[in-house]
Design a protein around this motif. Structure first.
Motif, short mmCIF file in Angstrom:
data_model
loop_
_atom_site.label_atom_id
_atom_site.label_comp_id
_atom_site.label_asym_id
_atom_site.label_seq_id
_atom_site.Cartn_x
_atom_site.Cartn_y
_atom_site.Cartn_z
N MET A 51 0.83 -1.20 0.00
CA MET A 51 0.00 0.00 0.00
C MET A 51 0.87 1.25 0.00
O MET A 51 0.62 2.19 -0.77
N ARG A 52 1.91 1.28 0.82
CA ARG A 52 2.82 2.43 0.85
C ARG A 52 3.50 2.62 -0.51
O ARG A 52 3.62 3.75 -1.01
N SER A 53 3.92 1.52 -1.12
CA SER A 53 4.59 1.62 -2.43
C SER A 53 3.61 2.11 -3.50
O SER A 53 4.02 2.81 -4.43
N PHE A 108 -5.95 3.86 5.68
CA PHE A 108 -5.02 4.98 5.55
C PHE A 108 -5.75 6.26 5.20
O PHE A 108 -6.90 6.25 4.77
N VAL A 109 -5.04 7.36 5.39
CA VAL A 109 -5.49 8.68 4.94
C VAL A 109 -4.36 9.25 4.09
O VAL A 109 -3.21 9.33 4.54
N GLU A 123 -9.41 5.58 3.23
CA GLU A 123 -9.84 4.31 2.66
C GLU A 123 -9.35 3.15 3.52
O GLU A 123 -8.28 3.21 4.10
N THR A 124 -10.17 2.11 3.57
CA THR A 124 -9.72 0.82 4.06
C THR A 124 -9.60 -0.07 2.84
O THR A 124 -10.59 -0.39 2.19
N SER A 125 -8.36 -0.40 2.51
CA SER A 125 -8.05 -1.17 1.31
C SER A 125 -7.96 -2.65 1.64
O SER A 125 -7.46 -3.03 2.70
N ARG A 126 -8.41 -3.46 0.69
CA ARG A 126 -8.29 -4.92 0.81
C ARG A 126 -7.20 -5.40 -0.14
O ARG A 126 -7.13 -4.96 -1.28
N TRP A 134 1.53 -9.74 -3.23
CA TRP A 134 0.39 -8.98 -2.74
C TRP A 134 -0.15 -8.10 -3.86
O TRP A 134 0.62 -7.50 -4.62
N HIS A 135 -1.49 -8.01 -3.94
CA HIS A 135 -2.19 -7.15 -4.91
C HIS A 135 -3.26 -6.35 -4.19
O HIS A 135 -3.92 -6.86 -3.27
N TYR A 136 -3.45 -5.11 -4.62
CA TYR A 136 -4.58 -4.31 -4.17
C TYR A 136 -5.83 -4.87 -4.83
O TYR A 136 -5.87 -5.03 -6.05
#
Length: 142
Positions: A51-53, A108-109, A123-126, A134-136
């Protein structure tokens, strides 16, 4: 292509070391971005790192990386570059949870500014792991 001057700059994702010093882009998200550029793999160790990347990739307009790290079932056909004048201001990870070995969420914000107006994306990402990567998958906006 990643600008060499960016490699020593603080990572856009805002991650810090144990002494609360900003990590250099090359030691943080830049490592995943460069690995992807060289091999087509990113190998994020966990959903938060991915997510950070992805946040950093949004700030740097690394559209190929964003598409590759998006789950094939929910990936848009095309991605657009940032709107001209958009400035990303920072990322705050609020929560992370691992449901099992293949599923995780990250809340995250992300803050930005456009035309003198401030915006927040909450958002709360899955995330889902596919073939060890890992994939968004998708997210719920607040």
């Amino acid at each position: 292509m990643i600008d060499a001057a960016l490699l020593d700059a603080p990572c856009p994702c805002g991650r810090t070391d144990a002494k609360a010093r900003p990590l250099a882009y090359a030691r943080c998200c830049g490592a995943l971005h460069q690995r992807f550029a060289a091999t087509g793999r990113w190998d994020a160790p966990d959903a938060e790192t991915l997510m950070r990347s992805r946040y950093s990739a949004f700030t740097l307009e690394l559209l190929d990386y964003l598409r590759a790290t998006w789950h094939p079932d929910t990936r848009p056909a095309t991605l657009e570059a940032n709107e001209p004048g958009l400035k990303w201001l920072g990322l705050q990870v609020k929560a992370r949870a691992q449901q099992d070995a293949e599923h995780a969420t990250v809340e995250f914000v992300a803050r930005s500014k456009l035309g003198g107006r401030a915006f927040r994306l909450h958002e709360t990402s899955r995330f889902v792991r596919v073939d060890g990567q890992w994939h968004y998958l998708d997210g719920d906006l607040r």
